[in-house]
Design a protein around this motif. Structure first.
Motif, PDB file in Angstrom:
ATOM      1  N   GLY A  57      50.988  40.371  37.584  1.00  0.00           N
ATOM      2  CA  GLY A  57      50.136  40.103  36.433  1.00  0.00           C
ATOM      3  C   GLY A  57      50.788  39.261  35.362  1.00  0.00           C
ATOM      4  O   GLY A  57      50.238  39.101  34.270  1.00  0.00           O
ATOM      5  N   ALA A 110      41.452  47.695  35.274  1.00  0.00           N
ATOM      6  CA  ALA A 110      42.265  47.065  34.230  1.00  0.00           C
ATOM      7  C   ALA A 110      41.521  46.910  32.909  1.00  0.00           C
ATOM      8  O   ALA A 110      42.123  46.498  31.911  1.00  0.00           O
ATOM      9  CB  ALA A 110      42.742  45.696  34.714  1.00  0.00           C
ATOM     10  N   THR A 112      38.988  44.785  32.156  1.00  0.00           N
ATOM     11  CA  THR A 112      38.860  43.355  31.882  1.00  0.00           C
ATOM     12  C   THR A 112      37.771  43.047  30.870  1.00  0.00           C
ATOM     13  O   THR A 112      37.942  42.182  29.997  1.00  0.00           O
ATOM     14  CB  THR A 112      38.568  42.609  33.205  1.00  0.00           C
ATOM     15  N   PHE A 122      45.509  42.981  31.198  1.00  0.00           N
ATOM     16  CA  PHE A 122      45.983  43.337  32.537  1.00  0.00           C
ATOM     17  C   PHE A 122      45.013  42.902  33.634  1.00  0.00           C
ATOM     18  O   PHE A 122      45.034  43.444  34.736  1.00  0.00           O
ATOM     19  CB  PHE A 122      46.237  44.847  32.616  1.00  0.00           C
ATOM     20  N   THR A 123      44.179  41.925  33.320  1.00  0.00           N
ATOM     21  CA  THR A 123      43.171  41.477  34.283  1.00  0.00           C
ATOM     22  C   THR A 123      43.802  41.015  35.592  1.00  0.00           C
ATOM     23  O   THR A 123      43.411  41.452  36.680  1.00  0.00           O
ATOM     24  CB  THR A 123      42.345  40.333  33.679  1.00  0.00           C
ATOM     25  N   GLU A 124      44.757  40.112  35.501  1.00  0.00           N
ATOM     26  CA  GLU A 124      45.354  39.556  36.718  1.00  0.00           C
ATOM     27  C   GLU A 124      46.103  40.622  37.512  1.00  0.00           C
ATOM     28  O   GLU A 124      46.083  40.608  38.752  1.00  0.00           O
ATOM     29  CB  GLU A 124      46.302  38.401  36.361  1.00  0.00           C
ATOM     30  N   TRP A 125      46.760  41.515  36.817  1.00  0.00           N
ATOM     31  CA  TRP A 125      47.446  42.618  37.493  1.00  0.00           C
ATOM     32  C   TRP A 125      46.438  43.447  38.282  1.00  0.00           C
ATOM     33  O   TRP A 125      46.626  43.740  39.470  1.00  0.00           O
ATOM     34  CB  TRP A 125      48.181  43.471  36.470  1.00  0.00           C
ATOM     35  N   GLY A 126      45.345  43.839  37.622  1.00  0.00           N
ATOM     36  CA  GLY A 126      44.340  44.659  38.294  1.00  0.00           C
ATOM     37  C   GLY A 126      43.704  43.957  39.476  1.00  0.00           C
ATOM     38  O   GLY A 126      43.444  44.573  40.518  1.00  0.00           O
TER      39      GLY A 126
END
Length: 767
Positions: A57, A110, A112, A122-126
């Motif tokens: 992320g 996350a 989003t 934490f969008t990309e991490w989720g």
């Protein structure tokens, strides 16, 4: 260095690396007490997680595939409709839903969309974690399958090789359709391998149902390929290695179909079950197909009955099955590399599996001796892997639409073949496979040279547009390693010399009991140590001391050591040692005199050692050192050194790329950083415009609120927007910045915001 004969006493590769003392430690004893399957799964999954999970992320989604599918997933959440995919203002029919479902799940976890403005932190991490977890599962399952059929060593090698293949770990970090397609395909094949070939399993039915379940998921990830690839591979395997084609077998199959009495005899054990019908029963084919249909069919049936059309006026069944399947295969649809020949994927495959390309000749040599109807289960697994590689490569190479990453489905089968050769190499020794290793060295040198000279080849493996500008500064600027200076060539040379010197010194000056060490072996170890100290002194002095002089003193020191050794009682070959000592002394004195006599600025060796290092040169240096170590190991027939070299190289490159280089590259392929700046600095009445671009990221990161100016009237619309009072925000490609300035007029000021953060896009304000 222990010879191959000495190494034969080592029972396993792990014991050879760690030593018997480590294996007898309490924590290791507890580990070894765990069930065999548990150890394989935990070891491979743990290593894969170490590679794949960190920094997921840390950067935004890459244009254009991640952001395209990500926006479809976001719309699923917004519309509360997870059945009918939607993109911008129309239905989205070109891809099945599994990728978007996984992305939407990650977005929900996350948070989003819990706040306005920029997407959640934490969008990309989720979004990426579900893909990484599925990839880890695939590595662990395939390793388990090979371990249960062949050996634990072969299984662990399969997982390690697959996880460190560049294309595999790079696509693992991408939320695109190919990742769940290939990983569920791997899981399906792993279940089939265990169900078919593992005679010790007590859950054969469960493994086969796992095959059908994962084949269904793979179909939801990529379409017909998800079920077509595993089905064809297994059918070919059955035809070549399972089903007998003699007259008696054909007659038995016909009798089973047509004669009730024969079927009764089979049920009561008086006649054997015909092989084909027995195989279908073993696979639980009938109920398995029901499992597959239960997973994959509902969505496809629902969409095929859907009467709405997409933005091109196509119904789902035509767009998906005809345009995006048949036409993509035969006519070429949306390809950036038209007209590619069969060598296209040979080149990309070499980049995709480096450094394991060095084992390819050996793998081909091993499978070339396979018998199609062997009694060994390991041979059957190898045949399935051969068919996996051969059919996948043929199908993808025949496709009119080609992207570099289309070679992805070939990699798992290739990893099995490479692991089988590695297992054979360890068991039979280097001498038995010398010719294969020579050809492998040639491939390693050629592919490594191309990758070190043009690291863009790594990135092109998984991007859409290969003409997109590459951030050359990342790989050509000196590496800032020290506060006072960049990393020098001398730093790398010093590290290698000292590492080799220390390693060899353990055997030379602290030998094993009863081991005899020659004075020559000790002299080599001492030479490497002293040369390392010499280069260390040169670079540590900030290039103020002559490297040539220090090298000369190192040679004099080794000469003195050899002279002393020649005077010791019982020393063999005294005359040779004294001659060698004299030669080294003469050369050393000459170098020292020359180095101290001339100004330091004229020392050519010092200039070479103080040359700044960048990523290109460091990759070339690393590959060269690894290749040289492999050659030395082969000549000495030292398996531990050979295997350790390649394992360290593959793991090191994978860790560096995943944890460092991928993060640095990502800033130039994502719009997240630009939108963070927009949302942090904008005012409530200041919208954002995308000027003459269509890279999908602008749609996702603006929550589909960006105004798209990309048609023939883009300049007129831009001029009218700029004429309004207040400030406007615009996203534009760097090479179109002057076009934007002309469009808004000379009376407007166009101000870039953090211009260098992205080499493709730039965020500007218009005042």
């Amino acid at each position: 260095m222990a010879s191959e004969g000495e190494q034969q006493r080592e029972q396993t590769f792990t014991e050879a690396i760690l030593g018997k003392e480590t294996l007898s430690a309490k924590w290791m004893t507890r580990w070894l007490a765990l069930p065999f399957s548990t150890r394989v799964v935990v070891a491979t999954a743990g290593f894969a997680a170490l590679l794949f999970l960190p920094y997921l992320g840390a950067v935004g989604l890459w244009d254009c595939w991640e952001t395209h599918y990500g926006e479809v997933a976001r719309m699923m959440i917004v519309r509360r409709d997870y059945v009918y995919p939607y993109w911008e203002g129309s239905w989205f029919f070109s891809k099945p839903p599994l990728t978007m479902w996984m992305q939407a799940l990650g977005m929900q976890v996350a948070g989003t969309l819990r706040s306005e403005g920029a997407l959640g932190l934490f969008t990309e991490w989720g979004m990426r974690v579900p893909f990484a977890l599925l990839s880890i599962t695939a590595v662990a399952l395939l390793s388990l399958a090979v371990a249960r059929v062949v050996s634990r060593r072969a299984g662990l090698a399969t997982g390690f090789i697959l996880a460190t293949m560049p294309l595999y770990f790079l696509l693992t970090r991408q939320t695109v359709t190919d990742t769940p397609f290939v990983t569920t395909f791997i899981c399906a094949m792993a279940c089939a391998l265990i169900g078919q070939l593992d005679e010790t399993t007590k859950h054969r039915a469960a493994w086969w149902y796992g095959f059908y379940f994962f084949a269904g998921l793979s179909t939801l990830a990529k379409g017909l390929l998800g079920v077509g690839l595993p089905a064809v591979i297994l059918v070919l395997y059955a035809a070549l290695s399972v089903i007998p084609w003699d007259g008696a077998s054909v007659d038995a199959h016909l009798k089973w179909l047509m004669k009730r009495g024969f079927r009764k005899d089979v049920r009561e054990g008086r006649q054997p079950m015909p092989v084909l019908w027995g195989q279908m029963y073993r696979m639980h084919l009938g109920t398995g197909i029901l499992v597959f249909l239960a997973v994959a069919a509902p969505w496809y049936v629902t969409m095929s009955l859907f009467e709405s059309v997409d933005d091109e006026g196509k119904l789902f069944w035509y767009r998906f099955f005809v345009h995006d399947h048949l036409n993509r295969l035969t006519a070429g649809v949306h390809t950036t590399t038209p007209g590619g020949t069969f060598i296209y994927f040979i080149e990309q495959g070499g980049f995709a599996i480096f450094p394991w390309v060095a084992l390819l000749p050996g793998a081909f040599a091993v499978v070339a001796r396979l018998k199609l109807r062997s009694e060994k289960k390991a041979d059957h697994l190898a045949i399935i892997a051969v068919l996996w590689v051969a059919f996948s490569f043929w199908l993808l190479a025949s496709s009119a639409t080609k992207f570099h990453h289309y070679v992805f489905p070939v990699l798992p089968g290739m990893a099995i073949l490479l692991a089988l050769f590695a297992d054979r190499l360890w068991e039979e020794g280097i001498s038995a496979h010398a010719v294969s290793l020579i050809f492998g060295l040639v491939l390693f040198i050629l592919v490594g040279k191309d990758l070190s000279e043009n690291p863009k080849n790594f990135t092109d493996l998984f991007v859409y547009n290969y003409d997109r500008p590459y951030p050359q500064d990342l790989v050509s600027k000196p590496i800032a390693f020290f506060a006072s200076r960049p990393l020098w060539t001398g730093d790398l040379v010093t590290l290698v010399l000292l590492a080799f010197g220390v390693y060899l010194s353990f055997d030379a000056f602290a030998p094993r009991p009863k081991a005899r060490v020659s004075p020559g072996a000790r002299a080599v170890a001492l030479l490497l140590l002293l040369l390392g100290v010499a280069t260390l002194g040169a670079v540590a002095s900030q290039a103020q001391v002559s490297a040539t002089a220090l090298m000369g003193l190192a040679l004099v020191g080794v000469a003195a050591f050899l002279g002393w050794q020649s005077t010791r009682p019982g020393t063999e070959g005294r005359a040779s040692l004294q001659t060698l000592a004299g030669l080294l002394a003469v050369v050393g004195v000459a170098l020292a005199a020359r180095g101290f006599d001339k100004p330091v600025a004229e020392d050519s060796l010092l200039k070479a050692l103080s040359e700044p290092v960048n990523i290109k040169s460091s990759l070339g240096f690393t590959f060269a050192v690894a290749g040289a170590m492999a050659v030395v190991a082969a000549l000495l027939r030292a398996r531990v050194m050979l295997f350790g070299t390649f394992w360290a190289l593959a793991a090191g490159v994978a860790l560096w790329f995943n944890w460092s280089h991928w993060v640095d590259l990502s800033h130039h392929w994502t719009q997240r950083d630009l939108f963070w700046r927009y949302y942090a600095q904008r005012k409530a009445d200041e919208p954002i415009v995308a000027y003459m671009m269509n890279w999908r990221g602008e749609t996702l990161y603006s929550r589909n609120t960006v105004e798209q100016y990309r048609s023939s009237d883009a300049n007129t619309r831009m001029r009218n927007l700029a004429a309004r009072p207040g400030r406007e925000w615009v996203l534009v490609e760097h090479n179109r910045l002057n076009l934007l300035r002309n469009a808004v007029g000379a009376d407007k000021v166009v101000t870039p915001i953090d211009r260098d953060i992205n080499n493709k896009f730039v965020l500007v304000t218009v005042d």
